[in-house]
Design an enzyme around this catalytic site. Structure first.
Site, PDB file in Angstrom:
ATOM      1  N   ASP A  10     -14.558 -17.139  -2.274  1.00 11.17           N
ATOM      2  CA  ASP A  10     -13.806 -17.572  -1.094  1.00 11.17           C
ATOM      3  C   ASP A  10     -12.379 -17.019  -1.168  1.00 11.17           C
ATOM      4  O   ASP A  10     -11.526 -17.561  -1.872  1.00 11.17           O
ATOM      5  CB  ASP A  10     -13.811 -19.118  -1.087  1.00 11.17           C
ATOM      6  N   HIS A  12      -1.293   7.372   1.107  1.00 10.12           N
ATOM      7  CA  HIS A  12      -1.858   6.500   2.141  1.00 10.12           C
ATOM      8  C   HIS A  12      -2.340   7.324   3.331  1.00 10.12           C
ATOM      9  O   HIS A  12      -3.444   7.148   3.822  1.00 10.12           O
ATOM     10  CB  HIS A  12      -0.764   5.529   2.575  1.00 10.12           C
TER      11      HIS A  12
END
Ligand code: MEV
Length: 440
Positions: free
Chosen positions: A296, A393
């Protein structure tokens, strides 16, 4: 767009739900329906499994599942599964893993496994009477929960402590049963919540019959019983270290690199604006592993950020230092993970992720996950203090831009090569793409 609320929606079939959605919200309903259905799995059983994870499922939402090999952790090599959409995260993890595999690898250890849950209640009476009642009822709290705890206790876990806490200085009448648990390889949310709800029933009912209570005191009002996702004593540490001289970086002397790196971490330690982004980069690694292993990530996120702010100011989760020519970089975070129960038993890809990791215990998975966070932070800071983040990136983002432009496979291959020594920006790619198409 409809202004009327839809009645009985949950009783409609999946196809009816999609039709309603398409007719209500989409300019081209047929196209929308076709696209939703395109993401259905042909394997009906597999699709049903996913449909039943939540309510009102209409389709599947894919995230890429990538892998980062070469992670040497406590002298063992791992390939780490990562579910994430952000370009360059997996590549960065792989690069950091390789860098540290050649320098002794990562060390990791678990410093605690205590989970927390609380029964929050209101009591308007003499605090001393409440304490006496708590001491009297405590054995019954354990006893009444035996049906829930039997299996866990047999395996060495269960309820560790139940404590009465007076919280009235913060809120009038507010007390709690602050409870701690050992849930072994399970994340333990269901186990903890079931125990807490049983504690609440026993506690509330017992009070009604407790002879030393006044009539008012007998009416303890339970507000709620729920686990806490703040688990400061369920903690894991990970670190790397090497001689400064071994931090050889292209174009930057090792000493300068180490100094800039430590500065960058120190800045994140004292400046919350930077700390949030710094920790976000750490969470790129952590969340990706947490998701891939069926845990979770919202619980993990909430708990980790609370921990980052525990001293009253939000700060970096990592530390770096240089002492006697040795560079050390470390992370310490709370992490409640499971490798049994929940999605880990259900989602076929989660099962494969856990198998890829060698069926780790919860403690081992905590270590792997902390390492993924540390590696991600190392990769980000390394880029930030040397080339800047955009170079790597945007290289990874190049394919996203080319996909947006509907480039063919041949065109993608051409541009990956073309941009090897050029700066990738949305504009530069679009222009080069248009030029190529015009020439063709
Ligand atoms: C981007 O997802 C994460 C970074 O911004 C992290 C950082 O700045 O340290 C690169």
């Amino acid at each position: 767009m409809t202004k009327r609320a839809v009645e009985g929606f949950s009783k409609l079939s999946k196809n009816q739900k999609i039709d309603w959605l398409a007719q209500t919200y989409f300019a081209q309903p047929d196209k929308a329906v076709a696209l939703f259905k395109k993401y259905w799995n042909d394997d009906k059983k597999l699709q049903q499994l996913h449909d039943e994870f939540i309510e009102n499922t209409i389709t599947n939402y894919y995230l890429p599942l990538g892998i980062a090999p070469n992670f040497l952790i406590n002298d063992r090599l791992y390939t780490i599964p990562m579910a994430i959409e952000e370009s360059s995260v997996v590549a960065a993890a792989g690069k950091a893993a390789k860098f540290w595999a050649g320098r002794g690898g990562f060390r990791a250890s678990v410093t605690g496994t205590e989970k927390v849950g609380q029964v929050h209640f209101i009591y308007e009476g003499n605090p001393e009477n409440l304490r006496t009642y708590f001491d009297a009822v405590k054995p019954q709290l354990y006893k009444d929960a035996e049906g829930i705890t039997a299996n866990m206790s047999r395996r060495g876990g269960g309820i560790s402590h139940i404590e009465l806490r007076d919280m009235t200085a913060r809120l009038p009448g507010y007390y709690q049963l602050h409870c701690t648990f050992e849930t072994l390889d399970a994340m333990g949310a269901n186990f903890i919540n079931s125990c807490l709800e049983q504690f609440a029933t026993t506690f509330e009912e017992g009070a009604r019959e407790y002879p030393a209570f006044t009539e008012t005191e007998k009416h303890i009002r339970i507000v709620m019983s729920i686990l806490s996702n703040y688990v400061p004593d369920c903690r894991v540490k990970a670190s790397v270290s090497c001689e400064v001289a071994a931090l050889n970086e292209d174009g930057m002397p090792a000493e300068e690199f180490a100094e800039k790196f430590v500065r960058a971490i120190d800045i994140a330690r004292v400046e919350p604006y930077r700390a949030v982004t710094h920790n976000k980069g750490i969470m790129n690694g952590i969340d990706a592993v947490v998701l891939a292993t069926g845990n979770d990530f919202r619980a993990v996120e909430a708990g980790i950020h609370a921990y980052a702010a525990k001293d009253g100011r939000y700060t970096s989760l990592t530390k770096a230092s240089v002492a006697d020519g040795i560079f050390t970089f470390e992370i310490e975070i709370p992490l409640a993970l499971g490798t049994v129960g929940g999605l880990t038993n259900l989602h076929p890809l989660v099962k494969l992720s856990l198998e890829m990791l060698g069926h780790p215990s919860a403690e081992e998975l905590m270590q792997i996950t902390a390492v993924a966070g540390l590696a991600q932070n190392f990769a980000a800071i390394r880029s930030l203090v040397t080339t800047g983040i955009q170079q790597g990136h945007m290289k990874m983002h190049l394919l996203n831009i080319l996909n947006q432009l509907h480039a063919t496979e041949a065109e993608k291959a051409y541009f990956v090569n073309y941009f090897k020594d050029k700066t990738v920006t949305h504009r530069s790619v679009t222009e080069a793409f248009q030029q190529l198409r015009e020439k063709a």
